[in-house]
Design an enzyme around this catalytic site. Structure first.
Site, mmCIF file in Angstrom:
data_model
loop_
_atom_site.group_PDB
_atom_site.id
_atom_site.type_symbol
_atom_site.label_atom_id
_atom_site.label_comp_id
_atom_site.label_asym_id
_atom_site.label_seq_id
_atom_site.Cartn_x
_atom_site.Cartn_y
_atom_site.Cartn_z
ATOM 1 N N LYS A 191 66.952 27.968 5.213
ATOM 2 C CA LYS A 191 66.695 28.320 3.818
ATOM 3 C C LYS A 191 65.767 27.291 3.191
ATOM 4 O O LYS A 191 65.530 26.221 3.734
ATOM 5 C CB LYS A 191 68.003 28.343 3.002
ATOM 6 N N SER A 227 65.664 36.705 5.651
ATOM 7 C CA SER A 227 65.701 36.088 4.324
ATOM 8 C C SER A 227 64.591 35.072 4.074
ATOM 9 O O SER A 227 64.463 34.573 2.963
ATOM 10 C CB SER A 227 67.055 35.413 4.089
#
Length: 139
Positions: A93, A56
């Site tokens: 993230k 991701s």
């Protein structure tokens, strides 16, 4: 998680530009020494490493299997890549702070990954800011 004291890691530093495109004429270069500990870990007592799992964050240049260097002494800011805990799960993230909202967002082209709104989330904590990653090209 095992914690180990940092020891200096001094290697030869060749100060030359290396073309990754078309070859260029070789130029003069100088050799010196560089301490990777000082270069990669400016705050050793507040830093740790984690192995990245997943895809991701490829837009940020962080890939599955990379080793992330995380600095707990830095205050996380908008657009930093962070390691955060959400309900006990660690995530790597991008921190997005906009219009009074805080989100942990993926940085990739895969729409299967979505941002997580952690505004006022009681199970959210930032563990640190990712300052560098190490990718192994040969094992």
């Amino acid at each position: 998680m095992e914690l180990r004291a940092l020891q200096p890691c001094v290697i030869v530093a060749v100060e030359a530009v290396v073309s990754a495109g078309f070859p260029s004429p070789a130029g003069d270069y100088a050799e010196g020494r560089i301490d990777l500990t000082d270069t990669l870990v400016p705050h050793p007592s507040a830093s740790f490493t984690l192995r990245i799992s997943g895809h991701s964050m490829t837009g940020a240049g962080i890939h599955d299997g990379d080793l992330a260097i995380v600095d707990r002494s830095l205050t996380a800011r908008h657009d930093d890549v962070v390691v955060a805990a959400v309900d006990g799960e660690l995530l790597c993230k991008r921190l997005v702070i906009q219009r009074g909202r805080t989100r942990l967002a993926p940085d990739c082209d895969d729409r299967a990954y979505t941002a997580i709104d952690v505004t006022d989330h009681p199970g959210f904590a930032i563990w640190g800011v990712v300052t560098a990653t190490i990718r192994f090209h040969r094992r």
